[in-house]
Every structure is written in structure tokens, then in C-alpha cells.
Scaffold this active site. Structure first.
Site, mmCIF file in Angstrom:
data_model
loop_
_atom_site.group_PDB
_atom_site.id
_atom_site.type_symbol
_atom_site.label_atom_id
_atom_site.label_comp_id
_atom_site.label_asym_id
_atom_site.label_seq_id
_atom_site.Cartn_x
_atom_site.Cartn_y
_atom_site.Cartn_z
ATOM 1 N N ASP A 229 0.676 -1.333 -0.022
ATOM 2 C CA ASP A 229 0.012 -0.010 -0.071
ATOM 3 C C ASP A 229 0.951 1.296 0.004
ATOM 4 O OD1 ASP A 229 -2.206 -1.428 -0.055
ATOM 5 O OD2 ASP A 229 -2.502 -1.555 2.410
ATOM 6 N N HIS A 284 0.781 -8.103 -0.110
ATOM 7 C CA HIS A 284 -0.446 -8.693 0.434
ATOM 8 C C HIS A 284 -1.088 -8.816 -1.290
ATOM 9 C CE1 HIS A 284 -1.085 -4.527 1.072
ATOM 10 N NE2 HIS A 284 -2.350 -4.887 0.507
ATOM 11 N N ARG A 294 -17.172 -12.187 -1.413
ATOM 12 C CA ARG A 294 -16.157 -11.456 -0.238
ATOM 13 C C ARG A 294 -16.236 -10.105 -0.343
ATOM 14 N NH1 ARG A 294 -11.180 -9.482 0.707
ATOM 15 N NH2 ARG A 294 -10.250 -9.685 2.898
#
Length: 356
Positions: A229, A284, A294
Site C-alpha cells: 500500500d 499482500h 467476499r
């Protein structure tokens, strides 16, 4: 020509225009995976179902030390007793569920324009492997009123209220976590000039809702590509379905299982730079599920956009010089990251840290 909207890749939400006319109206309409969705390196490293990712209670007297250790070793942790009311989280997830349940033509009324960030988008293009992704998103920058008014003409006031309350709570939590992380390094509010004299300047943030629909062949597609990020701190609420994984060098991908009441906290690239490499910016990705959708609600928290970011001088010495040059501002860093296909940290690094 079909209308276009910008689909955010893993590094820059403004990079690619997607021809919406080529996108299926509904993911449920695809019962087999088209070849352009197929990924061949999903299992290059093992996936591990594990409870290894730290779970930290913010009410624990040792929370600061535990957070610092997690930031140094994992770059991610799950946080419980974080102070965000359960009803606020549940209401925000319900908003996301309602939004993504709308027909495609309804969602496209608030599609982000070319070069835009805010609005509805489709995670269909990877920045560097040109593969389609099995996900969609809705990014909120500033007031959501204009978007919600088009989507829910009769109920947008309530929806806006829910979103703004969630935004307020997550802003408060993000700021608290940032100062806990920095204080654990011996950094005070006076050491961070852009934070204001009391550390109360308004940092930049973005709220993004993500949907990963059920997929008929989840072993061949990706929900979101591996990335770090471009933030100080990212806080993620994930629904009850697994999908988020974090990478540990030399080991593989660790699943971050949903924990009731917990928020996932990621260290971002700018915190890695501020800490002069002490805190790990976590790599990630998101996998998809064969039978269940989801959802996630992602709050990204960064510095004011106009301030330079560099290792905090208090952390530097002759034996621990700055590992990174100053970054002019958050936007410039995102642009650099996009051009370098996610390898900005590695390319900016001046040299490897000295070891004792």
C-alpha cells in the site's frame, strides 16, 4: 464507442481506462473462466493456513510494544477492541453489500471518469501482467452524497450518514495507530513537522469498498494482485470469507482469517520510509472463493498531499543513515510507483542497512 471508466490497479487508481462495453454485466454470467482471466503463477509460493499473523488487543497494557513488534516483523496485524462500534462496522458492510447487489447499469451511473478516482470501478486490469481481475470496487473521496443520490434516490441521506460516521471513526483510529507506531520509535508529534503543533492536522485518506464475487474456478484467477500500500497506514474490515493473504519472504503466503470484531492493519510504503526501514511495508494479495462473495472496506491513511516524506531525522545517525531520499509528496510517490510497476521502494533505496 463504449463508455469508459478508470479501473484502479494495485498501485495507482488512475492508470487504466477500461471499455465497459467489454465487461460482463454481471460476474454471475460467467460460468467458465475466459483465458484472459487465467493466472499461471498463483501457486509459485505456498499458501499457508495459519494463525501466525499477530492479533493485538488495543486495550492490552503492552499494546504499543506488540504493535511495534508486529510492524517490524510482519508489517500487518489484526486489531481487536479498537473502539470502532460494531454497529458502525456492520452498517458500512451492509452499504457495501447493497451497492454491489445493484444491477450493473445502475452502478455505472456513478462510474468514475477517465483519470478519476472517486466512483464505481472494475478491477479488471493488472498494471504489469495484463490479466483481468475478479473484483469490482467503489471508491469514496470526499462526500459520497453525489454518488449515493444517484444510486439510492430515496435513502441516500441515511447511506451518507453511515459512510460519514465510518469515515470519522476510521480517521480517529488511523491517527491513533500512526502515533502509537511512531512513539514506539521514540518519535513525538514535535518531530513530524507536517502533523501540526499538536499532531492534529488533517491527513489525506480514501475509503474504498471492494467486492470479490464467487468464482467458478478460483484457482486460476486473482482478486487483487500482490502489492504494497502506498500509505502510512491502511485499515481493512473484511467480511467473514477468507481471501486476504500476506507474504513472508522465505516462507510463503499466509492467510489472514477473518476474526470477529477485528480490523486488519497494514503498514504502508510511506510509513516504511518515515521509519527509515524499521517498519515493514507488507506485500499482500486477495484470492477469491468458489461459492461465496467476499467484501472488504478499506481505509487508506496518508500524509497531507503537499508535504515531502523522508526518514525522520531523529532516527538517523552515522551508523544508521537515511535509506531513502525525500519523496516530494504522496501523489509523486504513487506516480513513481506506477512507472516502476510497484518496485518504487526497491529502486529508491540508497543502500542496504548496516548490520551490527
Amino acid at each position: 464507442m463504449a463508455p469508459t471508466a478508470t479501473a484502479p490497479d494495485a498501485h495507482n487508481p488512475k492508470t487504466f481506462d477500461v471499455i465497459l462495453g467489454k465487461v460482463p454485466d454481471d460476474f454471475k454470467s460467467l460460468h467458465e473462466i475466459p483465458e484472459e482471466y487465467a493466472w499461471t503463477n498463483l501457486n509459485e509460493h505456498p499458501s499457508l493456513d495459519s494463525d501466525s499473523v499477530p492479533i493485538i488487543d488495543l486495550n492490552d497494557p503492552n499494546a504499543s510494544q506488540l504493535i511495534s513488534h508486529a510492524c517490524r516483523t510482519w508489517g500487518v496485524f489484526q486489531l481487536i477492541n479498537h473502539g470502532v462500534p460494531n454497529n458502525v462496522v456492520e452498517d458500512m458492510e451492509s452499504v457495501a453489500q447493497s451497492l454491489f447487489s445493484l444491477p450493473a447499469e445502475q452502478k455505472l451511473k456513478v462510474a468514475r471518469g477517465p483519470g478519476g478516482i472517486s466512483g464505481y470501478g472494475l478491477h479488471l486490469v493488472s498494471a504489469f501482467l495484463d490479466k483481468k481481475l475478479w473484483s469490482e470496487c467503489f471508491t469514496i473521496l470526499g462526500s459520497p452524497l453525489e454518488h449515493y443520490a444517484k444510486l439510492w434516490p430515496q435513502g441516500y441521506t441515511k447511506i451518507c450518514s453511515i459512510t460519514e460516521e465510518y469515515d470519522k471513526e476510521l480517521g480517529r483510529l488511523s491517527s491513533r495507530l500512526m502515533w502509537i507506531m511512531l512513539a514506539s520509535l521514540g518519535i513525538s508529534k514535535e518531530d513530524v513537522k507536517w502533523s501540526g503543533p499538536k499532531g492534529d492536522n488533517h491527513e489525506a485518506h480514501v475509503l474504498q469498498l471492494n467486492s470479490y464475487p464467487a468464482c467458478p474456478d478460483p484457482d486460476r484467477v486473482m482478486g487483487l494482485v500482490p502489492h504494497t500500500d502506498s500509505t502510512l497506514v491502511t485499515i481493512v474490515h473484511q467480511s467473514k470469507i477468507c481471501g486476504l493473504q500476506v507474504f513472508q519472504e522465505g516462507t510463503g503466503w499466509f492467510t489472514v482469517p477473518p476474526v470477529p470484531g477485528a480490523m486488519v492493519v497494514n503498514v504502508g510504503d510511506l510509513m516504511h520510509i518515515l521509519s527509515n526501514g524499521s517498519y515493514v511495508s507488507v506485500l499482500h494479495r486477495v484470492l477469491v472463493n468458489q461459492t461465496q462473495q467476499r467484501l472488504s472496506v478499506v481505509y487508506t491513511y496518508g500524509p497531507p498531499d503537499n508535504v515531502p516524506i523522508s526518514p525522520i531525522p531523529k532516527l538517523l545517525s552515522a551508523s544508521h543513515p537515511a535509506l531513502y531520499p525525500p519523496v516530494t509528496n504522496w501523489s509523486e510517490y504513487i506516480d513513481t510507483k506506477t512507472k516502476l510497476k510497484g518496485k518504487a521502494l526497491a529502486s529508491l533505496r540508497l543502500y542496504e542497512p548496516l548490520t551490527n
